[in-house]
Motif scaffolding. Sequence first.
Motif: not given
Length: 414
Positions: A247, A250-251, A274, A277-278, A289
């Motif tokens: 994550t 990707a960010a 990850n 972020f969850e 995002l």
Amino acid sequence: MTTMVWVAGWLALLMAHHAVDANSYFNRLLLHSRIRGRSEGPNMCAVQEMEGTEKRYFSSCKTWYRKKICNVPTMVKFECCPGYMKVVGEKGCPAIAPLTNIFSTLEALEASKSRDLVARAGLRAELEMPKAMTMFAPSDAAWAQLDEATRNGLTGSKLKDALRNHMVDKRLLLSDMRHGATLRSQNADGTINVQHYVNGIVTVNCARVLRPNYLATNGVVHLVDRVIAPLTRSVRDILETTESLGTLKAAATAADLMEELEQKGSFTLLAPTNEAFERLPKDVLTRILGDPEALKAVINNHILESVQCSEAVLGNSVVDSREGSPTTLGCEGGEFRINGLSSVAQRDLVATNGVVHTIGDVLIPDSAKTVMELADSAGVTNFVDMFAEAGLMKSLKPGVDYTLLAPNNEATDA
């Protein structure tokens, strides 16, 4: 009169020290340790050992008076300062340690395992040759920290390469290794990155130097607290190849910051997993995002413009992130903490251009928060509740700047 003589002697020692090396944090630390150990005899250094562990540190002014390191009580012990040795029947360490070659020096430094492995790898002759070199020798405890599979795999050429990771073809005292220096090891293109910290700690690829500057006839040996692995990956490479950081990858890609993570430099990435972020509220994560400026601020808030190794942290210290917000690095016993949270999952993933620590929380700076999120984090919860009950949340439109004068809870409770 005795007190005046002691003070005069202390000042003379301090002035002599500064004349030699005014910028050496380690030398100042060693000076304090020698002063505290002087009552035990010549060339004695005071060290503090954390209770319940075998971790020792040269005594600093701060740790001496606090009597704690990482909030763990310490026991004061005394040992010969680097380069000196005891003489039977005499107090302290009055004799200069005799010079032998590097191979023989290893045993005197409690690095007998390194010595045995050097012999097994067929490198003994090299460490006895009359040529200038430096070895960062892992302590016996450092080798024991390796998992069994790794230890069993150190045979033949792999063992030889692993040992060459710790060797440099120059004679280098700590004072010869400037902060941020990159040394070329004997292992092909291997590199060793040096960091000096204001508390006197010195690290090489995030391994702490335990006992420095043991001179040999053919160089110098520094005892370190872990086995040094070769540096083959940049911070970006670590981010791209670590599954638990998908994550964040990707960010960072969306924020156009991936290229910066592979550039030359010395920085620290506090990498949320990850799962971190969850754990964010879905609406907060979606908003960040979808907002390029907020996203960039969040990523930059996890980047420190210096290499911060966990072994250099002995208490709380504050470092500004690239975004500009203060980040508190601290420790509690054996735990490495960020902003007071026990959230570091993996520490000291050393890269060619810095270090990565994976963490269990996303550090959202004020610049990436809405005014209501700021109000909530400021603790004016009564105001936030009243604002919501009044149906005013929808009046705060995205992309518009607001100023809220929010009374504290004490005012609304009155």
